[in-house]
Write an enzyme that holds these catalytic residues in place. Structure first.
Site, short mmCIF file in Angstrom:
data_model
loop_
_atom_site.label_atom_id
_atom_site.label_comp_id
_atom_site.label_asym_id
_atom_site.label_seq_id
_atom_site.Cartn_x
_atom_site.Cartn_y
_atom_site.Cartn_z
N ASP A 252 0.82 -1.21 0.00
CA ASP A 252 0.00 0.00 0.00
C ASP A 252 0.85 1.27 0.00
OD1 ASP A 252 0.96 -0.34 2.61
OD2 ASP A 252 -0.97 -0.97 3.39
N GLU B 201 -9.55 -2.07 5.65
CA GLU B 201 -10.15 -1.81 6.95
C GLU B 201 -11.37 -2.70 7.15
OE1 GLU B 201 -8.44 -0.24 8.92
OE2 GLU B 201 -7.85 1.79 8.32
N HIS C 64 -7.09 -5.02 10.26
CA HIS C 64 -6.84 -4.78 8.84
C HIS C 64 -5.57 -5.49 8.36
CE1 HIS C 64 -4.55 -0.74 9.70
NE2 HIS C 64 -3.68 -1.71 9.55
N ASP D 281 -7.27 -3.10 14.42
CA ASP D 281 -8.67 -3.37 14.05
C ASP D 281 -8.80 -4.57 13.11
OD1 ASP D 281 -7.57 -2.38 11.73
OD2 ASP D 281 -8.92 -0.66 11.55
#
Ligand code: PGA
Length: 261
Positions: A67, A143, A138, A136
């Protein structure tokens, strides 16, 4: 999933680097997917050591990063282009023409994402993808609620991720970009082998949900339960919420000699 619990992040990172080194030695023109963040740094340090001291040769290796932030030019110190140069690329003999990182400055973001997917396919697919996991759940910047079939695309970062990453921007949340380009969950699932690293108590819940919870887009890492070759390497605090952690230790300790790394 193979769950590997180690006493320290360094011990887990040495195992991750050994798995990557084995791949590079057995397939010198392999394709490796790379990650950023605090988690992979010790693995990169060990790969640099193996390059310097044992001649591990990256000259034919191709890399694809997961990313990049939208709006940060490659020379921005917090861009993932800059991160990779600082923590790995400038210390090893990887060829710059074989390095791929999404272009966060692309005017045509959708075109850039399609081009990235094409480049991965043209390289023959990713042999091994290194991953961290967000607090979280991801992977990449996929996400919670990301489609589990998603491809490389633009995503909006959650507030939690932006807060988690503000430490790289001198704690200034306003400086953390709102958007990123990330490989999709479907893109990651097509890699032949996946290595996930998780360190610290802050990752314990995300890891427990990913490894022992139901498969759900609320924890995108949980889809890796469906991956044929996924290894999850962690330290003791990250393993703290796993119900079957004694079993995972027992499996690791009793691994047949020929399977050891
Ligand atoms: P971290 O990030 O390594 O900085 O904790 C992991 C991730 O967000 O994937």
């Amino acid at each position: 999933m193979e769950i590997i619990i180690q006493p320290t992040p360094d011990a887990a990172s040495i195992i991750a680097a050994r798995i990557i080194a084995q791949l590079v030695r057995s397939k010198p023109d392999c394709v490796i997917g790379l990650a950023t963040g605090s988690t992979p740094i010790a693995t990169y340090n060990e790969l640099i050591r193996l390059h310097r001291e044992e001649g591990l040769d990256f000259s034919n290796v191709t890399t694809f990063n997961l990313d990049e932030y939208v709006g940060l030019p490659p020379e921005h110190p917090q861009s993932y282009h800059a991160f990779m140069q600082e923590h790995l690329f400038r210390h090893i003999n990887v060829s710059s023409k074989r390095i791929h990182i999404p272009n966060g400055m692309a005017k045509d973001v959708a075109g850039e994402c399609a081009r990235y997917e094409y480049a991965i396919r043209a390289a023959g697919g990713i042999d091994l993808q290194l991953l961290g996991i967000g607090s979280d759940g991801h992977i990449g910047f996929n996400e919670p609620t990301s489609s589990l079939a998603s491809r490389t695309r633009i995503k909006t970062l959650t507030e939690r991720t932006r807060e988690d990453n503000a430490r790289f921007f001198n704690g200034d949340l306003g400086q953390v970009p709102m958007h990123c380009i990330t490989m999709g969950v479907g893109t990651i699932m097509e890699c032949h082998q996946v290595l996930i690293l998780a360190f610290g108590a802050k990752k314990a819940q995300a890891i427990a949900e990913a490894v022992e919870g139901p498969i759900t887009a609320m924890n995108p890492a949980s889809i890796l339960q469906m991956h044929a070759v996924a290894k999850v390497l962690m330290d003791e605090p990250a393993a703290g919420s796993l119900r079957k952690r004694d079993y995972y230790r027992y499996v690791w300790e009793n691994k047949p000699t020929w399977q050891r790394v």
